[in-house]
Design a protein around this motif. Structure first.
Motif, PDB file in Angstrom:
ATOM      1  N   LEU A  64      31.788  43.098  43.721  1.00  0.00           N
ATOM      2  CA  LEU A  64      32.465  44.104  42.896  1.00  0.00           C
ATOM      3  C   LEU A  64      33.986  44.037  43.041  1.00  0.00           C
ATOM      4  N   ALA A  65      34.449  43.864  44.279  1.00  0.00           N
ATOM      5  CA  ALA A  65      35.895  43.863  44.539  1.00  0.00           C
ATOM      6  C   ALA A  65      36.618  42.712  43.842  1.00  0.00           C
ATOM      7  N   ASP A  66      35.864  41.660  43.458  1.00  0.00           N
ATOM      8  CA  ASP A  66      36.482  40.508  42.796  1.00  0.00           C
ATOM      9  C   ASP A  66      36.842  40.792  41.339  1.00  0.00           C
ATOM     10  N   ILE A  67      36.221  41.820  40.760  1.00  0.00           N
ATOM     11  CA  ILE A  67      36.461  42.062  39.328  1.00  0.00           C
ATOM     12  C   ILE A  67      36.942  43.477  38.994  1.00  0.00           C
ATOM     13  N   VAL A  68      36.750  44.420  39.936  1.00  0.00           N
ATOM     14  CA  VAL A  68      37.144  45.810  39.653  1.00  0.00           C
ATOM     15  C   VAL A  68      37.837  46.432  40.858  1.00  0.00           C
ATOM     16  N   THR A  69      38.322  47.672  40.658  1.00  0.00           N
ATOM     17  CA  THR A  69      39.007  48.396  41.727  1.00  0.00           C
ATOM     18  C   THR A  69      38.079  49.451  42.317  1.00  0.00           C
ATOM     19  N   VAL A  70      37.961  49.436  43.635  1.00  0.00           N
ATOM     20  CA  VAL A  70      37.140  50.422  44.348  1.00  0.00           C
ATOM     21  C   VAL A  70      38.067  51.261  45.224  1.00  0.00           C
ATOM     22  N   ALA A  71      38.013  52.578  45.050  1.00  0.00           N
ATOM     23  CA  ALA A  71      38.905  53.454  45.822  1.00  0.00           C
ATOM     24  C   ALA A  71      38.141  54.668  46.327  1.00  0.00           C
ATOM     25  N   ARG A  72      38.617  55.242  47.427  1.00  0.00           N
ATOM     26  CA  ARG A  72      37.997  56.457  47.960  1.00  0.00           C
ATOM     27  C   ARG A  72      38.911  57.639  47.711  1.00  0.00           C
ATOM     28  N   LYS A  73      38.327  58.719  47.176  1.00  0.00           N
ATOM     29  CA  LYS A  73      39.084  59.952  46.928  1.00  0.00           C
ATOM     30  C   LYS A  73      38.276  61.110  47.484  1.00  0.00           C
ATOM     31  N   GLN A  74      38.763  61.642  48.607  1.00  0.00           N
ATOM     32  CA  GLN A  74      38.083  62.728  49.305  1.00  0.00           C
ATOM     33  C   GLN A  74      36.616  62.367  49.566  1.00  0.00           C
ATOM     34  N   GLN A  75      35.667  63.079  48.976  1.00  0.00           N
ATOM     35  CA  GLN A  75      34.251  62.844  49.239  1.00  0.00           C
ATOM     36  C   GLN A  75      33.588  61.964  48.190  1.00  0.00           C
ATOM     37  N   GLU A  76      34.399  61.208  47.449  1.00  0.00           N
ATOM     38  CA  GLU A  76      33.861  60.336  46.413  1.00  0.00           C
ATOM     39  C   GLU A  76      34.430  58.931  46.520  1.00  0.00           C
ATOM     40  N   ILE A  77      33.647  57.978  46.044  1.00  0.00           N
ATOM     41  CA  ILE A  77      34.147  56.622  45.845  1.00  0.00           C
ATOM     42  C   ILE A  77      34.229  56.406  44.347  1.00  0.00           C
ATOM     43  N   VAL A  78      35.383  55.940  43.909  1.00  0.00           N
ATOM     44  CA  VAL A  78      35.630  55.774  42.478  1.00  0.00           C
ATOM     45  C   VAL A  78      35.774  54.283  42.172  1.00  0.00           C
ATOM     46  N   ILE A  79      34.952  53.814  41.225  1.00  0.00           N
ATOM     47  CA  ILE A  79      34.995  52.407  40.822  1.00  0.00           C
ATOM     48  C   ILE A  79      35.494  52.330  39.376  1.00  0.00           C
ATOM     49  N   ASN A  80      36.657  51.752  39.197  1.00  0.00           N
ATOM     50  CA  ASN A  80      37.254  51.618  37.867  1.00  0.00           C
ATOM     51  C   ASN A  80      36.795  50.295  37.255  1.00  0.00           C
ATOM     52  N   MET A  81      35.942  50.388  36.253  1.00  0.00           N
ATOM     53  CA  MET A  81      35.356  49.211  35.619  1.00  0.00           C
ATOM     54  C   MET A  81      36.108  48.782  34.358  1.00  0.00           C
ATOM     55  N   ALA A  82      37.296  49.349  34.129  1.00  0.00           N
ATOM     56  CA  ALA A  82      38.037  49.075  32.892  1.00  0.00           C
ATOM     57  C   ALA A  82      38.344  47.590  32.715  1.00  0.00           C
ATOM     58  N   ALA A  83      38.536  46.882  33.829  1.00  0.00           N
ATOM     59  CA  ALA A  83      38.875  45.456  33.747  1.00  0.00           C
ATOM     60  C   ALA A  83      37.656  44.596  33.421  1.00  0.00           C
ATOM     61  N   ALA A  84      36.466  45.157  33.585  1.00  0.00           N
ATOM     62  CA  ALA A  84      35.235  44.394  33.307  1.00  0.00           C
ATOM     63  C   ALA A  84      34.154  45.330  32.776  1.00  0.00           C
TER      64      ALA A  84
END
Length: 209
Positions: free
Chosen positions: A76-96
């Motif tokens: 996943l990290a090779d194609i999208v952005t994975v970030a942690r925000k408080q009690q959530e993990i947010v995966i931005n799939m806009a690039a793929a």
């Protein structure tokens, strides 16, 4: 008392009668290479435990999940952005955006007890609650990972790769061959004891954190 004495004798017998140095071991087996390979197995176990077996989910665990994207397996990290925000993990799939569906499938089947929610090209993952059952499952998985590493180090087929091919054992003394075998067994027991300690430290941290 007799039983105690027997246990002491048993422990003493674990140690070879003759301790060989690496030079003597190398007459029969590529011992330095063997030790490096064993160390690699232990290092791999340590890294695996650090990354994949934690009470609280590490975003890096999400990053390493593999998905099928355009017919190719990628993390996943090779194609999208994975970030942690408080009690959530947010995966931005806009690039793929085409990877949204396989990403959702991979996340649900990851074994991390995830419940991903999609909103457009964003995937949200609420961090799972820490429960006694969750800790117990992790501890079982950690012990299994440790046993697999120990079994690999003890595997005779694994050892065979390091014995010198074409060596005429008839030219070597039976005492040397016997001592090499005893020293190998002793080294393997030491490494397995080290793995036991690594597993104990990890399980203790899972219980107390």
């Amino acid at each position: 008392m007799a039983k105690g004495k027997d246990r002491k004798k048993e422990k003493k017998s674990d140690k070879p009668k003759v301790i060989l140095d690496d030079e003597d071991m190398e007459k029969v087996i590529a011992f330095e290479d063997f030790k490096l390979e064993v160390q690699s197995i232990i290092d791999e176990l340590k890294n695996d435990l650090k990354l994949n077996y934690n009470v609280r989910l590490n975003p890096r665990q999400i990053e390493t999940i593999e998905i099928n994207y355009d017919g190719v397996k990628v993390a996943l990290a090779d194609i999208v952005t994975v970030a942690r925000k408080q009690q959530e993990i947010v995966i931005n799939m806009a690039a793929a955006p085409n990877a949204l569906k396989p990403a959702m499938t991979a996340l649900m089947e990851s074994g991390f007890n995830l419940n991903p929610q999609q909103d457009g090209t964003i995937i949200y993952i609420r961090l799972p609650k820490v429960t006694t059952e969750h800790r117990e499952t992790l501890i079982k998985l950690v012990k299994t990972a440790g046993q697999k590493a120990k079994d690999k180090i003890k595997d005779r087929n694994f050892h065979k790769k390091f014995y010198h091919k074409g060596t005429d054992t008839k030219k070597l003394s039976q005492d040397l061959l016997s001592d090499v075998s005893a020293n190998m067994n002793y080294f393997i027991k030491q490494q397995n004891s080290l793995i036991d300690e690594i597993i104990k430290q990890k399980t203790d941290s899972l219980i107390n954190n």
